[in-house]
Design a protein around this motif. Structure first.
Motif, PDB file in Angstrom:
ATOM      1  N   PRO B 117      29.847  52.575  79.246  1.00  0.00           N
ATOM      2  CA  PRO B 117      29.853  53.420  80.444  1.00  0.00           C
ATOM      3  C   PRO B 117      28.959  54.653  80.250  1.00  0.00           C
ATOM      4  CG  PRO B 117      31.832  53.792  79.146  1.00  0.00           C
ATOM      5  CD  PRO B 117      31.104  52.653  78.491  1.00  0.00           C
ATOM      6  N   ALA B 118      28.467  55.221  81.366  1.00  0.00           N
ATOM      7  CA  ALA B 118      27.703  56.470  81.283  1.00  0.00           C
ATOM      8  C   ALA B 118      28.694  57.605  81.032  1.00  0.00           C
ATOM      9  CB  ALA B 118      26.944  56.690  82.576  1.00  0.00           C
ATOM     10  N   LEU B 119      28.463  58.421  80.016  1.00  0.00           N
ATOM     11  CA  LEU B 119      29.413  59.475  79.668  1.00  0.00           C
ATOM     12  C   LEU B 119      28.783  60.849  79.774  1.00  0.00           C
ATOM     13  CD1 LEU B 119      31.280  58.064  76.529  1.00  0.00           C
ATOM     14  CD2 LEU B 119      32.040  58.064  78.894  1.00  0.00           C
ATOM     15  N   LYS B 120      29.665  61.849  79.897  1.00  0.00           N
ATOM     16  CA  LYS B 120      29.229  63.241  79.913  1.00  0.00           C
ATOM     17  C   LYS B 120      29.995  64.007  78.845  1.00  0.00           C
ATOM     18  CE  LYS B 120      28.243  63.348  84.828  1.00  0.00           C
ATOM     19  NZ  LYS B 120      28.681  63.818  86.139  1.00  0.00           N
ATOM     20  N   PHE B 121      29.314  64.910  78.173  1.00  0.00           N
ATOM     21  CA  PHE B 121      29.966  65.732  77.154  1.00  0.00           C
ATOM     22  C   PHE B 121      29.630  67.194  77.392  1.00  0.00           C
ATOM     23  CE2 PHE B 121      29.716  61.666  74.881  1.00  0.00           C
ATOM     24  CZ  PHE B 121      31.007  61.561  74.393  1.00  0.00           C
ATOM     25  N   ASP B 122      30.502  68.067  76.914  1.00  0.00           N
ATOM     26  CA  ASP B 122      30.125  69.480  76.886  1.00  0.00           C
ATOM     27  C   ASP B 122      30.183  69.973  75.445  1.00  0.00           C
ATOM     28  OD1 ASP B 122      32.782  69.726  76.351  1.00  0.00           O
ATOM     29  OD2 ASP B 122      33.308  70.856  78.155  1.00  0.00           O
ATOM     30  N   ALA B 123      29.776  71.229  75.275  1.00  0.00           N
ATOM     31  CA  ALA B 123      29.631  71.785  73.934  1.00  0.00           C
ATOM     32  C   ALA B 123      30.926  71.686  73.128  1.00  0.00           C
ATOM     33  CB  ALA B 123      29.185  73.236  74.038  1.00  0.00           C
ATOM     34  N   ASP B 124      32.053  72.069  73.762  1.00  0.00           N
ATOM     35  CA  ASP B 124      33.342  72.057  73.064  1.00  0.00           C
ATOM     36  C   ASP B 124      33.699  70.679  72.539  1.00  0.00           C
ATOM     37  OD1 ASP B 124      33.820  74.645  73.277  1.00  0.00           O
ATOM     38  OD2 ASP B 124      35.336  74.521  74.895  1.00  0.00           O
ATOM     39  N   THR B 125      33.450  69.677  73.381  1.00  0.00           N
ATOM     40  CA  THR B 125      33.818  68.316  73.004  1.00  0.00           C
ATOM     41  C   THR B 125      32.977  67.835  71.826  1.00  0.00           C
ATOM     42  OG1 THR B 125      33.982  68.055  75.377  1.00  0.00           O
ATOM     43  CG2 THR B 125      34.406  66.121  74.051  1.00  0.00           C
ATOM     44  N   ILE B 126      31.676  68.088  71.911  1.00  0.00           N
ATOM     45  CA  ILE B 126      30.798  67.623  70.826  1.00  0.00           C
ATOM     46  C   ILE B 126      31.193  68.295  69.512  1.00  0.00           C
ATOM     47  CG2 ILE B 126      28.421  67.538  70.005  1.00  0.00           C
ATOM     48  CD1 ILE B 126      27.522  67.385  72.908  1.00  0.00           C
ATOM     49  N   ALA B 127      31.409  69.614  69.571  1.00  0.00           N
ATOM     50  CA  ALA B 127      31.803  70.330  68.361  1.00  0.00           C
ATOM     51  C   ALA B 127      33.136  69.799  67.841  1.00  0.00           C
ATOM     52  CB  ALA B 127      31.895  71.831  68.640  1.00  0.00           C
ATOM     53  N   TRP B 137      38.977  58.293  71.480  1.00  0.00           N
ATOM     54  CA  TRP B 137      38.142  58.242  72.671  1.00  0.00           C
ATOM     55  C   TRP B 137      38.904  58.683  73.920  1.00  0.00           C
ATOM     56  CZ3 TRP B 137      33.171  58.272  73.278  1.00  0.00           C
ATOM     57  CH2 TRP B 137      32.352  57.811  72.250  1.00  0.00           C
ATOM     58  N   ASN B 138      40.237  58.474  73.945  1.00  0.00           N
ATOM     59  CA  ASN B 138      40.984  58.862  75.146  1.00  0.00           C
ATOM     60  C   ASN B 138      41.587  60.256  75.026  1.00  0.00           C
ATOM     61  OD1 ASN B 138      42.895  58.301  73.270  1.00  0.00           O
ATOM     62  ND2 ASN B 138      44.138  56.930  74.554  1.00  0.00           N
ATOM     63  N   ASP B 139      40.993  61.088  74.177  1.00  0.00           N
ATOM     64  CA  ASP B 139      41.418  62.485  74.076  1.00  0.00           C
ATOM     65  C   ASP B 139      41.223  63.162  75.444  1.00  0.00           C
ATOM     66  OD1 ASP B 139      41.689  64.726  71.618  1.00  0.00           O
ATOM     67  OD2 ASP B 139      40.852  65.508  73.500  1.00  0.00           O
ATOM     68  N   PRO B 140      42.205  63.984  75.857  1.00  0.00           N
ATOM     69  CA  PRO B 140      42.096  64.612  77.192  1.00  0.00           C
ATOM     70  C   PRO B 140      40.780  65.363  77.392  1.00  0.00           C
ATOM     71  CG  PRO B 140      44.133  65.271  76.046  1.00  0.00           C
ATOM     72  CD  PRO B 140      43.438  64.269  75.172  1.00  0.00           C
ATOM     73  N   ILE B 142      37.844  64.560  76.492  1.00  0.00           N
ATOM     74  CA  ILE B 142      36.780  63.639  76.916  1.00  0.00           C
ATOM     75  C   ILE B 142      37.096  63.058  78.292  1.00  0.00           C
ATOM     76  CG2 ILE B 142      35.428  61.599  76.283  1.00  0.00           C
ATOM     77  CD1 ILE B 142      36.185  62.028  73.405  1.00  0.00           C
ATOM     78  N   THR B 143      38.366  62.722  78.514  1.00  0.00           N
ATOM     79  CA  THR B 143      38.709  62.064  79.782  1.00  0.00           C
ATOM     80  C   THR B 143      38.540  63.016  80.972  1.00  0.00           C
ATOM     81  OG1 THR B 143      41.013  62.551  79.314  1.00  0.00           O
ATOM     82  CG2 THR B 143      40.276  60.308  78.867  1.00  0.00           C
ATOM     83  N   THR B 144      38.833  64.304  80.807  1.00  0.00           N
ATOM     84  CA  THR B 144      38.673  65.208  81.953  1.00  0.00           C
ATOM     85  C   THR B 144      37.204  65.378  82.323  1.00  0.00           C
ATOM     86  OG1 THR B 144      38.866  67.019  80.386  1.00  0.00           O
ATOM     87  CG2 THR B 144      40.790  66.598  81.755  1.00  0.00           C
ATOM     88  N   LEU B 145      36.298  65.250  81.337  1.00  0.00           N
ATOM     89  CA  LEU B 145      34.870  65.349  81.642  1.00  0.00           C
ATOM     90  C   LEU B 145      34.354  64.087  82.306  1.00  0.00           C
ATOM     91  CD1 LEU B 145      33.402  66.934  78.383  1.00  0.00           C
ATOM     92  CD2 LEU B 145      33.504  67.990  80.635  1.00  0.00           C
ATOM     93  N   ASN B 146      35.085  62.981  82.097  1.00  0.00           N
ATOM     94  CA  ASN B 146      34.620  61.689  82.596  1.00  0.00           C
ATOM     95  C   ASN B 146      35.659  61.020  83.477  1.00  0.00           C
ATOM     96  OD1 ASN B 146      31.980  61.202  80.963  1.00  0.00           O
ATOM     97  ND2 ASN B 146      33.488  61.926  79.474  1.00  0.00           N
ATOM     98  N   PRO B 147      35.944  61.634  84.641  1.00  0.00           N
ATOM     99  CA  PRO B 147      36.943  61.020  85.517  1.00  0.00           C
ATOM    100  C   PRO B 147      36.418  59.672  86.012  1.00  0.00           C
ATOM    101  CG  PRO B 147      35.794  62.786  86.665  1.00  0.00           C
ATOM    102  CD  PRO B 147      35.328  62.825  85.237  1.00  0.00           C
ATOM    103  N   GLY B 148      37.321  58.703  86.086  1.00  0.00           N
ATOM    104  CA  GLY B 148      36.906  57.398  86.606  1.00  0.00           C
ATOM    105  C   GLY B 148      36.446  56.435  85.527  1.00  0.00           C
ATOM    106  N   VAL B 149      36.212  56.969  84.313  1.00  0.00           N
ATOM    107  CA  VAL B 149      35.830  56.064  83.229  1.00  0.00           C
ATOM    108  C   VAL B 149      37.077  55.787  82.405  1.00  0.00           C
ATOM    109  CG1 VAL B 149      34.356  55.738  81.215  1.00  0.00           C
ATOM    110  CG2 VAL B 149      33.561  57.148  83.122  1.00  0.00           C
TER     111      VAL B 149
END
Lengths: 330, 339
Positions: B117-127, B137-140, B142-149
């Motif tokens: 799937p196409a994913l989105k990340f922000d700085a906090d998540t990557i760090a 992978w189903n950490d909240p 990551i999931t809040t950044l990627n609704p619907g995935v």
């Protein structure tokens, strides 16, 4: 000179003939002796020079970290804290796994090829094994990443975990890249050398040995075990040491499958790191002096580990052969 | 043809050695360093041979560390590095060393998940992932950044470079800027003491590792992700926008980053709205005072050509060229080289 006198004294031949016989020049002998001595010394000198250069290149790091370099496990280029313990551990463990797999395989192959195989099949198998030795390390490494690791991860590793998961060696998550995968790839790389040398050694066992054993009514297995293998024991041990030497210094293929994580973990499913790998990985981009020196010191440690392991093996060989001769005498 | 060329080259070398500055046939300019820009540099050297046939370049891509060492020891005419030189190393130089930025590239977050799937990340998540704090992978986060995935309850297998590299420098530089914890615990370098994950050798090693390991996540150069057809994520930049890494978004980062006079800049986490946050430039290193007048003159001519015409070739090779405002500043700097 003493050797030259008796024939001269003994000669009762006519004078003219004796005069015509010029004493053979010993220059050729001497020159040959000096030449071979020089060659042998060149090898010794080379080893000493390598050791000295490594020592010189790492003097700053040796001074700064001292003995701690060998006993600490932090490897941090940012804060410039360097400890080699996980790399030493990884080198020894991966080489040990490799020997554990490769030695029985190689010796069994060599026995089959010299004692049991039908003649027409011998040469093709030998050629195939020699071809294995010709595969470049980096190709084996890529094959390791794309073929061996996915297969190991999906089939043998879960099996190992199911049956031996209760031991610390096969516990924890399975990623594929691991100390065990590193050991297996080294085993593949040292198989050809151990097999080839073992085969030559078994071939040099005199046929009289075999015939004598057969004459005593031994079965094929007994002939192989008593007359051939125990006769060739010393030579086979030498073959294993040659393989071990290669295993300790093996770099590219191992780097690609071992996971490159400097840690000491009991589980063989966890990634590890070897001395040779860290040099290959970090040497090109090491910008600060102490970092570069620490990498040089890793080289020095590898040099030392190789010498030490070889010494231990020699000692082991000595005790092995002396006990076997005493048994023979008894 | 070949032996003749070779002979001519050797002749030039002999002449150079014998009469120092009066080489008339063909001049050899030696350089060494970074591996990341090697494809474009070799293209430049090839093309430049048509512009000025009297000059030949010999570039050894031995790594940035080697490039810095050799230019400091003056065994090459120019060095190349994927990271700016440290103050400590610059202090060792026998003369003033100039940083000439050439092109830029991006690190992308590549991953391997079922269905990709196409994913989105922000700085906090990557760090968080690279510090080993976000493990599944189903950490909240990551999931809040990627609704619907729908993300699986699977462990994230972090993959990083094991060899020292400019790619790692850019990556850790970004993490240090956005996470104080990363800065204090790990820091910025061409190789670091990773808190988690497994190491792959080279871009190809990391790409291979990610492709072969379900649930893997790591960073590779943009070109590698494109060539290997790996999915890579959009990353939220300093302006709060999710940006896809590509040549435009890297050039946007170059255009909006704060670039100091000595060009020892970092363009990670650039403020622009369209800027991709994880990218970095690569530099050539030359002495301000050239020792050999003839050689220095030819080197300067080449540098000017590279900035004016060479930059146009960058896009074809998936490098981001310098934006025009920066090109002008760099040209001005090249004019300051004394022969």
């Amino acid at each position: 000179m003493e050797i030259a006198t008796p024939p001269a004294a003994a000669s009762l031949a006519p004078r003219s003939a004796a005069q015509a016989m010029v004493p053979p020049s010993r220059f050729g002998d001497k020159a040959f002796e000096w030449l071979t001595l020089a060659m042998a010394m060149a090898v010794v000198l080379l080893v000493i020079l390598i050791g000295w250069q490594l020592w010189r290149g790492s003097s700053l790091a040796v001074q700064k970290f001292g003995f701690h370099f060998l006993t600490t496990s932090t490897w941090d280029p940012v804060t410039e804290q360097f400890g080699a313990l996980p790399f030493i551990y990884g080198t020894l463990v991966s080489s040990f796994i490799a020997l554990l797999i490769a030695v029985p395989l190689s010796v069994a192959t060599a026995v089959y090829l010299t004692e049991l195989a039908p003649l027409w099949i011998r040469q093709p198998i030998v050629s195939l094994i020699e071809m294995l030795a010709a595969i470049p390390s980096v190709i084996l490494g890529l094959w390791g990443i794309f073929v061996m690791i996915p297969w190991l991860r999906d089939y043998p590793f879960p099996l190992l975990k199911r049956f031996f998961g209760w031991t610390p060696f096969f516990s924890g998550p399975i990623y594929g890249t691991s100390m065990l995968a590193g050991g297996i790839i080294i085993a593949i790389m040292i198989l050809p050398i151990i097999t080839s040398v073992s085969r030559e050694i078994l071939r040099s066992v005199p046929n009289l040995q075999r015939e004598a054993a057969y004459a005593l009514g031994a079965t094929r297995w007994e002939v192989t075990r008593i007359a051939v293998l125990s006769y060739a024991r010393k030579g086979l041990f030498g073959a294993v040491i040659l393989g071990l030497g290669r295993a300790l210094g093996e770099t590219m293929a191992v780097t690609m499958v071992i996971g490159n994580t400097p840690q000491i973990a009991a589980s063989l499913f966890k990634p590890g790191y070897t001395l040779a790998s860290v040099i290959a990985n970090e040497f090109t981009e090491a910008t600060t002096d102490i970092y570069l020196q620490a990498l040089f010191e890793i080289g020095l440690v590898l040099f030392g580990v190789t010498i030490l392991v070889n010494l231990i093996a020699q000692l082991l060989l000595k005790t092995l052969t002396t006990t076997s001769t005493t048994r023979a005498v008894q | 043809m070949k032996p003749l060329k070779f002979r001519r080259k050797t002749l030039a070398l002999v002449l150079l050695a014998g009469m120092s500055a009066t080489a008339s046939a063909q001049m050899m300019i030696n350089g060494a360093g970074a591996t990341f820009p090697y494809p474009i540099y070799s293209k430049w050297f090839d093309e430049y041979a048509k512009v000025d046939p009297s000059v030949r370049f010999n570039y050894q891509s031995i790594g940035s560390g080697g490039g810095q060492k050799q230019i400091l020891a003056q065994t090459v005419d120019f060095g190349a590095s994927d990271g700016p030189m440290s103050d400590e190393n610059l202090a060792k130089a026998p003369g003033k060393l100039l940083h000439i930025p050439t092109v830029a590239g991006a690190d992308v977050v590549a991953y391997n998940l079922p269905g990709n799937p196409a994913l989105k990340f922000d700085a906090d998540t990557i760090a968080g992932i690279f510090l080993g704090q976000i493990k599944k992978w189903n950490d909240p986060k990551i999931t809040t950044l990627n609704p619907g995935v729908s993300l699986p309850d699977q462990e994230i297998v972090v993959v990083h470079r094991s060899d020292g590299s400019g790619t790692t420098y850019i990556w850790t530089d970004y993490l240090s800027k956005i996470s104080p914890e990363w800065k204090s615990k790990v820091g910025t370098n061409t190789s670091v003491n990773w808190p988690t994950g497994i190491g792959g050798k080279g871009n190809e090693g990391v790409a291979g590792q990610i492709k072969q390991t379900p649930g893997a996540l790591g960073y590779v150069e943009l070109i590698y992700a494109v060539q290997n057809k790996m999915p890579y994520a959009e990353v939220k930049n300093a302006a709060g926008e999710f940006v896809k890494p590509n040549i435009q978004s890297v050039t946007a980062a170059l255009a909006t980053a704060d670039i100091p006079e000595d060009f020892r800049f970092s363009i990670t986490n650039a403020p622009g709205k369209d800027a991709y946050p994880i990218c970095g430039a690569t530099w050539l290193l030359v002495y301000e005072q050239q020792k050999d007048a003839t050689k220095g003159k030819k080197l300067v001519e080449f540098l000017k050509w590279a900035v004016k015409d060479g930059e146009k070739m960058a896009r074809d090779l998936q490098y981001a060229p310098l934006p025009e405002n920066l090109q002008e500043r760099v040209l001005k700097r090249i004019h300051e080289i004394k022969i």
